[in-house]
Design a protein around this motif. Structure first.
Motif, PDB file in Angstrom:
ATOM      1  N   ASP A  17       0.841  -1.189   0.000  1.00 31.40           N
ATOM      2  CA  ASP A  17       0.000   0.000   0.000  1.00 31.40           C
ATOM      3  C   ASP A  17       0.881   1.245   0.000  1.00 31.40           C
ATOM      4  O   ASP A  17       2.109   1.160  -0.101  1.00 31.40           O
ATOM      5  CB  ASP A  17      -0.967  -0.011   1.191  1.00 31.40           C
ATOM      6  CG  ASP A  17      -0.260  -0.030   2.549  1.00 31.40           C
ATOM      7  OD1 ASP A  17       0.916   0.414   2.624  1.00 31.40           O
ATOM      8  OD2 ASP A  17      -0.863  -0.485   3.529  1.00 31.40           O
ATOM      9  N   SER A  18       0.259   2.404   0.116  1.00 30.61           N
ATOM     10  CA  SER A  18       1.003   3.654   0.008  1.00 30.61           C
ATOM     11  C   SER A  18       1.974   3.877   1.162  1.00 30.61           C
ATOM     12  O   SER A  18       2.881   4.710   1.068  1.00 30.61           O
ATOM     13  CB  SER A  18       0.030   4.837  -0.074  1.00 30.61           C
ATOM     14  OG  SER A  18      -0.801   4.873   1.082  1.00 30.61           O
ATOM     15  N   HIS A  19       1.799   3.126   2.255  1.00 30.10           N
ATOM     16  CA  HIS A  19       2.708   3.227   3.398  1.00 30.10           C
ATOM     17  C   HIS A  19       3.770   2.144   3.381  1.00 30.10           C
ATOM     18  O   HIS A  19       4.480   1.938   4.363  1.00 30.10           O
ATOM     19  CB  HIS A  19       1.926   3.162   4.709  1.00 30.10           C
ATOM     20  CG  HIS A  19       0.867   4.234   4.836  1.00 30.10           C
ATOM     21  ND1 HIS A  19       1.175   5.560   5.003  1.00 30.10           N
ATOM     22  CD2 HIS A  19      -0.494   4.165   4.777  1.00 30.10           C
ATOM     23  CE1 HIS A  19       0.054   6.274   5.068  1.00 30.10           C
ATOM     24  NE2 HIS A  19      -0.970   5.448   4.932  1.00 30.10           N
ATOM     25  N   GLN A  20       3.850   1.415   2.263  1.00 30.68           N
ATOM     26  CA  GLN A  20       4.794   0.315   2.076  1.00 30.68           C
ATOM     27  C   GLN A  20       4.501  -0.858   3.012  1.00 30.68           C
ATOM     28  O   GLN A  20       5.377  -1.665   3.323  1.00 30.68           O
ATOM     29  CB  GLN A  20       6.250   0.779   2.235  1.00 30.68           C
ATOM     30  CG  GLN A  20       6.644   1.847   1.237  1.00 30.68           C
ATOM     31  CD  GLN A  20       8.132   2.156   1.263  1.00 30.68           C
ATOM     32  OE1 GLN A  20       8.942   1.291   1.546  1.00 30.68           O
ATOM     33  NE2 GLN A  20       8.488   3.398   0.969  1.00 30.68           N
ATOM     34  N   THR A 182       7.820   6.944  -5.560  1.00 36.51           N
ATOM     35  CA  THR A 182       7.428   8.310  -5.219  1.00 36.51           C
ATOM     36  C   THR A 182       6.626   8.956  -6.344  1.00 36.51           C
ATOM     37  O   THR A 182       5.602   9.618  -6.096  1.00 36.51           O
ATOM     38  CB  THR A 182       8.678   9.151  -4.908  1.00 36.51           C
ATOM     39  OG1 THR A 182       9.395   8.542  -3.825  1.00 36.51           O
ATOM     40  CG2 THR A 182       8.303  10.568  -4.524  1.00 36.51           C
ATOM     41  N   ARG A 184       4.796   7.518  -8.734  1.00 36.32           N
ATOM     42  CA  ARG A 184       3.461   6.928  -8.880  1.00 36.32           C
ATOM     43  C   ARG A 184       2.581   7.270  -7.687  1.00 36.32           C
ATOM     44  O   ARG A 184       1.373   7.426  -7.815  1.00 36.32           O
ATOM     45  CB  ARG A 184       3.569   5.413  -9.045  1.00 36.32           C
ATOM     46  CG  ARG A 184       4.407   4.962 -10.232  1.00 36.32           C
ATOM     47  CD  ARG A 184       3.771   5.281 -11.571  1.00 36.32           C
ATOM     48  NE  ARG A 184       3.866   6.652 -12.015  1.00 36.32           N
ATOM     49  CZ  ARG A 184       4.942   7.205 -12.578  1.00 36.32           C
ATOM     50  NH1 ARG A 184       6.046   6.497 -12.717  1.00 36.32           N
ATOM     51  NH2 ARG A 184       4.921   8.456 -12.981  1.00 36.32           N
ATOM     52  N   LEU A 185       3.177   7.398  -6.508  1.00 35.29           N
ATOM     53  CA  LEU A 185       2.416   7.819  -5.334  1.00 35.29           C
ATOM     54  C   LEU A 185       1.880   9.228  -5.540  1.00 35.29           C
ATOM     55  O   LEU A 185       0.711   9.522  -5.234  1.00 35.29           O
ATOM     56  CB  LEU A 185       3.310   7.752  -4.092  1.00 35.29           C
ATOM     57  CG  LEU A 185       2.643   7.977  -2.730  1.00 35.29           C
ATOM     58  CD1 LEU A 185       1.625   6.881  -2.427  1.00 35.29           C
ATOM     59  CD2 LEU A 185       3.708   8.017  -1.632  1.00 35.29           C
ATOM     60  N   GLU A 186       2.689  10.101  -6.082  1.00 36.60           N
ATOM     61  CA  GLU A 186       2.249  11.475  -6.366  1.00 36.60           C
ATOM     62  C   GLU A 186       1.177  11.503  -7.451  1.00 36.60           C
ATOM     63  O   GLU A 186       0.288  12.358  -7.436  1.00 36.60           O
ATOM     64  CB  GLU A 186       3.456  12.322  -6.783  1.00 36.60           C
ATOM     65  CG  GLU A 186       4.426  12.591  -5.632  1.00 36.60           C
ATOM     66  CD  GLU A 186       5.671  13.337  -6.081  1.00 36.60           C
ATOM     67  OE1 GLU A 186       5.837  13.526  -7.316  1.00 36.60           O
ATOM     68  OE2 GLU A 186       6.475  13.724  -5.217  1.00 36.60           O
ATOM     69  N   TYR A 189      -1.536   6.612  -7.417  1.00 34.76           N
ATOM     70  CA  TYR A 189      -1.676   5.156  -7.383  1.00 34.76           C
ATOM     71  C   TYR A 189      -1.883   4.691  -5.944  1.00 34.76           C
ATOM     72  O   TYR A 189      -1.377   5.297  -4.997  1.00 34.76           O
ATOM     73  CB  TYR A 189      -0.449   4.488  -8.000  1.00 34.76           C
ATOM     74  CG  TYR A 189      -0.497   4.484  -9.520  1.00 34.76           C
ATOM     75  CD1 TYR A 189      -0.782   3.323 -10.223  1.00 34.76           C
ATOM     76  CD2 TYR A 189      -0.281   5.650 -10.243  1.00 34.76           C
ATOM     77  CE1 TYR A 189      -0.852   3.316 -11.610  1.00 34.76           C
ATOM     78  CE2 TYR A 189      -0.353   5.669 -11.629  1.00 34.76           C
ATOM     79  CZ  TYR A 189      -0.641   4.496 -12.303  1.00 34.76           C
ATOM     80  OH  TYR A 189      -0.725   4.502 -13.673  1.00 34.76           O
ATOM     81  N   ASP A 190      -2.631   3.594  -5.829  1.00 36.12           N
ATOM     82  CA  ASP A 190      -3.013   3.086  -4.509  1.00 36.12           C
ATOM     83  C   ASP A 190      -2.108   1.958  -4.031  1.00 36.12           C
ATOM     84  O   ASP A 190      -1.811   1.848  -2.840  1.00 36.12           O
ATOM     85  CB  ASP A 190      -4.453   2.563  -4.553  1.00 36.12           C
ATOM     86  CG  ASP A 190      -5.419   3.581  -5.107  1.00 36.12           C
ATOM     87  OD1 ASP A 190      -5.707   4.549  -4.390  1.00 36.12           O
ATOM     88  OD2 ASP A 190      -5.885   3.416  -6.257  1.00 36.12           O
ATOM     89  N   PHE A 192       1.270  -1.005  -5.021  1.00 29.53           N
ATOM     90  CA  PHE A 192       2.565  -1.049  -5.700  1.00 29.53           C
ATOM     91  C   PHE A 192       3.134  -2.459  -5.621  1.00 29.53           C
ATOM     92  O   PHE A 192       3.058  -3.112  -4.580  1.00 29.53           O
ATOM     93  CB  PHE A 192       3.534  -0.050  -5.049  1.00 29.53           C
ATOM     94  CG  PHE A 192       2.949   1.326  -4.939  1.00 29.53           C
ATOM     95  CD1 PHE A 192       3.160   2.261  -5.938  1.00 29.53           C
ATOM     96  CD2 PHE A 192       2.154   1.678  -3.855  1.00 29.53           C
ATOM     97  CE1 PHE A 192       2.596   3.529  -5.846  1.00 29.53           C
ATOM     98  CE2 PHE A 192       1.580   2.937  -3.754  1.00 29.53           C
ATOM     99  CZ  PHE A 192       1.815   3.864  -4.764  1.00 29.53           C
TER     100      PHE A 192
END
Length: 412
Positions: A17-20, A182, A184-186, A189-190, A192
């Motif tokens: 997820d976005s928080h790895q 970074t 794709r997060l910007e 994207y939800d 990865f």
């Protein structure tokens, strides 16, 4: 392949997820390391038996914990109704890019969707022609996977509002660097997928604390099947670790009647595997590892890789030192990512065996080949897996058994 056999190998890739943190795993089944297609390619009954055997042999919880499992499916697999026995709450059916959205397939996807199954589209190329081809699937799809290599940066950015307006979750795959993540997060994207967390930003000149080197040396020493007297002698050479082990032994509820007062008592109370597990926890509790290492996918990958390499090395050299060296090689191979220091600096500080150093810096020797095999399995590189197995004279059975041992290390 007979119904009672295990597949040649089963691997998994984390989806973050976005928080790895881990959101799910993609499960990768192959009937041969040389096979470029999914394992599930035979008749419906045999396929069902193989899939059932995979799940029963490894155990779903052991493979993915409480997370979802993404599994690839071809046109034939969908039409054969092969996934009906699977838990719709646990599995996400990933429609391969080769599947055309004709009326027959879309009808089957709709039926699965009505029964609660979630779908993902794999390897989506964001262009008008491909979107038109896939559009009949859209009402039933929750996750869309876009390949960073096959799509331009502009296409990856444009895909976000297009799919989110349709209520879909965006997943970037083949994310190989922190910069990829970074960007794709910007973009928005939800999820990865890829090994970007294994390629950290290097902090030049960072040194390692001496306790890390001590713990690694003790781990390698214990993997060599030493006598109890030698274990006591070696721990006494490291008073701080010996004191911590005595304290740990006293913290265990099973130690009753009298306290553990010496390192000899602690070793007697605790089995060697128990001490090894404790040292692994101690290793990842070191300040250099950061505050929440145990919750990161990389931490789990390190543990699994180390045990996988040890199990393979045990096949090659059951009575020698290779298994212990392979275990440490697996741990140190990701130390640069964990502590954000260059590998040469880490190896200088750790003072590991020269065979381990050569494997990690140059991919040399049997240890280097084993490490390359572990990386190939993690990245699902079928042809390279086959090449490296031949080089090491390992069988499919050896590979499957070693992966099973590695999963048991993490979840057992």
């Amino acid at each position: 392949m007979s119904p009672v056999e295990s597949p040649a190998y089963l691997a998994r890739q984390p989806i973050l997820d976005s928080h790895q943190g881990i959101f799910a795993y993609e499960l990768l089944f192959r009937d041969s390391p040389d096979n470029k297609t999914a394992l599930i390619r035979n008749g419906v009954r045999e396929t069902a038996q193989v899939l059932e055997n995979v799940l029963n042999n490894f155990g779903l919880s052991r493979l993915v914990g409480n997370h979802k499992a993404f599994i690839n499916c071809s046109r034939e697999m969908l039409l054969d109704n092969i996934f009906s026995p699977l838990d719709s709450d646990r599995f996400v059916l990933e429609i391969l890019e080769s599947v055309d959205a004709d009326d027959t397939v879309v009808s089957v996807v709709k039926k699965y969707h009505e029964r609660g199954y979630e779908f993902a589209l794999d390897d989506v190329i964001f262009d008008a022609e491909n979107l038109k081809r896939l559009e009949p699937f859209f009402p039933y799809v929750k996750y869309v996977k876009l390949d960073l290599i096959e799509n331009s940066a502009e296409a990856l950015k444009a895909a976000v509002p297009y799919f989110k307006e349709r209520g879909m979750v965006l997943l970037a795959e083949k994310v190989e660097t922190e910069e990829d993540f970074t960007a794709r997060l910007e973009d928005g994207y939800d999820l990865f997928q890829g090994f970007f967390f294994a390629k950290p930003e290097i902090v030049r000149g960072k040194r390692m604390d001496g306790s890390l080197a001590t713990i690694l040396r003790l781990l390698q020493f214990l993997r060599g099947d030493p006598s109890l007297a030698d274990i006591e002698k070696t721990f006494l050479e490291h008073p701080a670790v010996a004191k911590a082990l005595v304290q740990y032994a006293n913290s265990q509820k099973t130690f009753r009647r009298r306290p553990v007062e010496s390192i000899q008592d602690a070793i007697a109370w605790l089995s060697v595997p128990h001490i090894q597990d404790w040292l692994m926890l101690l290793l990842y509790a070191q300040p250099e590892m950061g505050g929440s290492t145990q919750g990161k996918p990389l931490f789990q990958n390190v543990s699994q890789r180390a045990r996988f390499l040890e199990a393979l090395a045990d096949v090659l050299d059951p009575d020698g030192c290779l298994p212990a060296q392979a275990f440490i090689t697996g741990i140190v191979s990701r130390m640069d990512a964990l502590v954000k220091a260059p590998m040469p600096t880490i190896l200088e500080d750790l003072d590991v065996d020269k065979e381990i150093t050569s494997a990690l810096l140059h991919g040399s020797g049997k240890l280097g080949t084993l490490l390359a095999l572990a990386e190939a399995v993690e990245n699902d590189r079928e042809e390279r897996i086959g090449t490296l197995m031949k080089r090491l004279s390992l069988s499919n059975k050896d590979l499957t058994a070693s992966l099973n041992a590695a999963y048991g290390w993490n979840h057992g």
